[in-house]
Design a protein around this motif. Structure first.
Motif, PDB file in Angstrom:
ATOM      1  N   ALA A  96      -2.350  13.863   9.246  1.00 36.87           N
ATOM      2  CA  ALA A  96      -1.923  15.130   9.849  1.00 36.87           C
ATOM      3  C   ALA A  96      -1.046  15.936   8.899  1.00 36.87           C
ATOM      4  N   THR A  97      -0.291  15.247   8.037  1.00 38.47           N
ATOM      5  CA  THR A  97       0.537  15.903   7.031  1.00 38.47           C
ATOM      6  C   THR A  97       0.461  15.097   5.746  1.00 38.47           C
ATOM      7  N   LYS A  98       0.736  15.725   4.623  1.00 37.41           N
ATOM      8  CA  LYS A  98       0.738  15.048   3.328  1.00 37.41           C
ATOM      9  C   LYS A  98       2.152  14.871   2.783  1.00 37.41           C
ATOM     10  N   THR A  99       3.139  15.302   3.529  1.00 40.92           N
ATOM     11  CA  THR A  99       4.518  15.308   3.036  1.00 40.92           C
ATOM     12  C   THR A  99       5.335  14.193   3.656  1.00 40.92           C
ATOM     13  N   PHE A 100       6.069  13.475   2.805  1.00 43.48           N
ATOM     14  CA  PHE A 100       7.030  12.496   3.301  1.00 43.48           C
ATOM     15  C   PHE A 100       8.372  12.706   2.607  1.00 43.48           C
ATOM     16  N   ILE A 101       9.437  12.458   3.344  1.00 43.02           N
ATOM     17  CA  ILE A 101      10.799  12.616   2.833  1.00 43.02           C
ATOM     18  C   ILE A 101      11.397  11.229   2.641  1.00 43.02           C
ATOM     19  N   THR A 102      12.035  11.013   1.482  1.00 39.92           N
ATOM     20  CA  THR A 102      12.607   9.702   1.183  1.00 39.92           C
ATOM     21  C   THR A 102      13.949   9.840   0.488  1.00 39.92           C
ATOM     22  N   THR A 103      14.852   8.903   0.763  1.00 40.79           N
ATOM     23  CA  THR A 103      16.143   8.912   0.079  1.00 40.79           C
ATOM     24  C   THR A 103      15.996   8.519  -1.382  1.00 40.79           C
TER      25      THR A 103
ATOM     26  N   PHE B  11       2.106  -7.641  -2.792  1.00 35.41           N
ATOM     27  CA  PHE B  11       1.005  -7.166  -1.964  1.00 35.41           C
ATOM     28  C   PHE B  11       1.421  -6.976  -0.513  1.00 35.41           C
ATOM     29  N   GLU B  12       2.191  -7.907   0.026  1.00 37.15           N
ATOM     30  CA  GLU B  12       2.621  -7.792   1.417  1.00 37.15           C
ATOM     31  C   GLU B  12       3.527  -6.583   1.623  1.00 37.15           C
ATOM     32  N   VAL B  13       4.443  -6.345   0.704  1.00 36.75           N
ATOM     33  CA  VAL B  13       5.353  -5.199   0.845  1.00 36.75           C
ATOM     34  C   VAL B  13       4.597  -3.885   0.663  1.00 36.75           C
ATOM     35  N   MET B  14       3.668  -3.845  -0.285  1.00 33.48           N
ATOM     36  CA  MET B  14       2.887  -2.620  -0.470  1.00 33.48           C
ATOM     37  C   MET B  14       2.059  -2.304   0.769  1.00 33.48           C
ATOM     38  N   ARG B  15       1.518  -3.318   1.405  1.00 36.02           N
ATOM     39  CA  ARG B  15       0.738  -3.074   2.627  1.00 36.02           C
ATOM     40  C   ARG B  15       1.654  -2.628   3.775  1.00 36.02           C
ATOM     41  N   SER B  16       2.879  -3.124   3.791  1.00 36.67           N
ATOM     42  CA  SER B  16       3.852  -2.635   4.776  1.00 36.67           C
ATOM     43  C   SER B  16       4.186  -1.166   4.504  1.00 36.67           C
ATOM     44  N   ASN B  17       4.333  -0.819   3.230  1.00 38.57           N
ATOM     45  CA  ASN B  17       4.569   0.577   2.866  1.00 38.57           C
ATOM     46  C   ASN B  17       3.412   1.455   3.336  1.00 38.57           C
ATOM     47  N   LEU B  18       2.182   0.974   3.132  1.00 42.89           N
ATOM     48  CA  LEU B  18       1.012   1.741   3.555  1.00 42.89           C
ATOM     49  C   LEU B  18       1.020   1.952   5.066  1.00 42.89           C
ATOM     50  N   LYS B  19       1.291   0.885   5.801  1.00 42.13           N
ATOM     51  CA  LYS B  19       1.337   0.976   7.259  1.00 42.13           C
ATOM     52  C   LYS B  19       2.383   1.987   7.708  1.00 42.13           C
ATOM     53  N   ASN B  20       3.560   1.947   7.085  1.00 42.90           N
ATOM     54  CA  ASN B  20       4.640   2.863   7.469  1.00 42.90           C
ATOM     55  C   ASN B  20       4.294   4.315   7.109  1.00 42.90           C
ATOM     56  N   LEU B  21       3.627   4.504   5.970  1.00 44.01           N
ATOM     57  CA  LEU B  21       3.203   5.845   5.593  1.00 44.01           C
ATOM     58  C   LEU B  21       2.135   6.378   6.547  1.00 44.01           C
ATOM     59  N   GLN B  22       1.174   5.521   6.890  1.00 39.51           N
ATOM     60  CA  GLN B  22       0.130   5.953   7.819  1.00 39.51           C
ATOM     61  C   GLN B  22       0.715   6.412   9.152  1.00 39.51           C
ATOM     62  N   LYS B  23       1.678   5.661   9.636  1.00 38.54           N
ATOM     63  CA  LYS B  23       2.315   6.001  10.900  1.00 38.54           C
ATOM     64  C   LYS B  23       3.068   7.324  10.785  1.00 38.54           C
ATOM     65  N   ALA B  24       3.809   7.481   9.686  1.00 37.24           N
ATOM     66  CA  ALA B  24       4.624   8.690   9.514  1.00 37.24           C
ATOM     67  C   ALA B  24       3.783   9.939   9.271  1.00 37.24           C
ATOM     68  N   LEU B  25       2.678   9.778   8.548  1.00 43.69           N
ATOM     69  CA  LEU B  25       1.864  10.928   8.174  1.00 43.69           C
ATOM     70  C   LEU B  25       0.789  11.264   9.205  1.00 43.69           C
ATOM     71  N   GLY B  26       0.652  10.419  10.217  1.00 47.97           N
ATOM     72  CA  GLY B  26      -0.354  10.676  11.240  1.00 47.97           C
ATOM     73  C   GLY B  26      -1.755  10.402  10.744  1.00 47.97           C
ATOM     74  N   SER B  27      -1.969   9.196  10.223  1.00 56.54           N
ATOM     75  CA  SER B  27      -3.292   8.827   9.709  1.00 56.54           C
ATOM     76  C   SER B  27      -4.327   8.838  10.831  1.00 56.54           C
ATOM     77  N   LYS B  28      -5.498   9.387  10.518  1.00 52.58           N
ATOM     78  CA  LYS B  28      -6.558   9.509  11.526  1.00 52.58           C
ATOM     79  C   LYS B  28      -7.671   8.497  11.283  1.00 52.58           C
TER      80      LYS B  28
END
Length: 328
Positions: free
Chosen positions: A216-223, A311-328
């Motif tokens: 839904a969006t391509k933008t993410f904000i990170t510290t 690999f496990e942490v990268m897949r967690s990052n992917l999951k969190n990004l998908q949720k935040a960005l509204g993956s379809k």
């Protein structure tokens, strides 16, 4: 990420020189005994991403020592005499030049011969903390780094290449070649293990590409503005709150700018890393009505990490990004 501490050059040089002298006097050379290594190739890696590569590619043929312990931010590493001795003892040293100035100096003074700089195994780029400025998602385009109060190394380059599976695979190939050269008797195993790891990284790249293709969006904000390579690889816009140091205080103007970006681009989440304070992320989230979540820069694995390895942490990052960005 902890606030970066600067070590006086003279003090560091003296400490390293003293340790090197003591090592030579006690051992008579740079080689650790076969008994201490168990007959394996001794590899010293400066921080977790390189340690992981050495362990995955070397497996039973190597004894890997990491200079940066879990929970210690790599930039903050202070070299001890014992760690300098490890450098002198190593058959192979893996590091990323300019990421850890203390390591760079220790390597220079230790006299260790077989040194592999990961920065030479792939192309480093520069990335802006503000993803919208001149960002065209061209993977071969270098973005001008904004002033973030942090030394990224040569010409302001971003060191966080391991967060791009494609670039990390390029480094893996180089590490494999280095182990083959240092230990020719096990070259076939190193070559096989490196090929298998590269294939796994290729599969991870496909997961990210497919998982972030329709959002839904391509933008993410990170510290922590550590995700420039990842964002560029998968067509995203990283908006850093305050550059590469997640604990730096952003200016009021930057916070206002991020509020505008969040509204304009339908941002839902402000990301922070588990090892740093979430105060700034929560403040921005509170002011904008956003959620907070973790995006791990994978500079080390601790009990707080969302996974047991890369690999496990990268897949967690992917999951969190998908949720935040509204993956379809």
């Amino acid at each position: 990420m902890n606030v970066r501490r600067l070590i006086p050059t003279a003090a560091l040089t003296g400490a390293v020189a003293l340790a090197a002298t003591a090592l030579t006097a006690c051992s008579g050379g740079n080689s650790e005994t076969g008994d201490a290594k168990g007959g394996r190739l001794g590899v010293t890696a400066s921080f977790y991403p390189l340690q992981f590569l050495a362990e995955q590619i070397g497996q039973d043929h190597v004894k890997v020592t990491g200079l940066t312990k879990p929970g210690v931010e790599p930039h903050d590493l202070e070299i001890t005499p014992r760690q300098t001795s490890q450098l002198g003892d190593a058959d192979v040293v893996l590091y990323l030049k300019t990421l850890q100035p203390a390591v760079d100096k220790a390597i220079e003074l230790s006299g260790v011969k077989n040194v592999v700089d990961a920065a030479t195994l792939t192309k480093l780029e520069t990335h802006s903390a503000a993803g919208h400025e001149g960002h065209d998602h061209d993977h071969d385009h270098d973005h001008a780094a904004e002033g973030d109060g942090h030394d990224h190394g040569e010409a302001g380059t971003d060191p966080h290449v391991w967060l791009d599976p494609v670039k990390y695979a390029e480094i893996a190939k180089g590490v494999g070649a280095a182990l083959e050269k240092a230990d020719p008797s096990h070259a076939a195993d190193y070559r096989k293990n490196a090929a298998e790891l590269v294939a796994k990284l290729g599969a991870l790249d496909t997961e990210f590409k497919d998982g972030l293709q329709n959002t839904a969006t391509k933008t993410f904000i990170t510290t922590h503005s550590a995700f420039g390579y990842l964002a560029e690889r998968y067509g995203l816009d990283q908006e850093g709150i305050a550059g590469v140091d997640p604990e730096a205080e952003p200016s009021p103007a930057r916070m206002k700018e991020l509020q505008d970006v969040a509204k304009k681009d339908n941002v839902t989440t402000v990301f922070f890393e588990a090892l740093a304070s979430d105060k700034t992320a929560k403040a921005l989230a509170r002011d904008t009505g956003l959620k907070t979540d973790v995006l791990d820069p994978l500079e080390g694995i601790t009990d707080s990490s969302q996974g047991a390895d890369y690999f496990e942490v990268m897949r967690s990052n992917l999951k969190n990004l998908q949720k935040a960005l509204g993956s379809k």
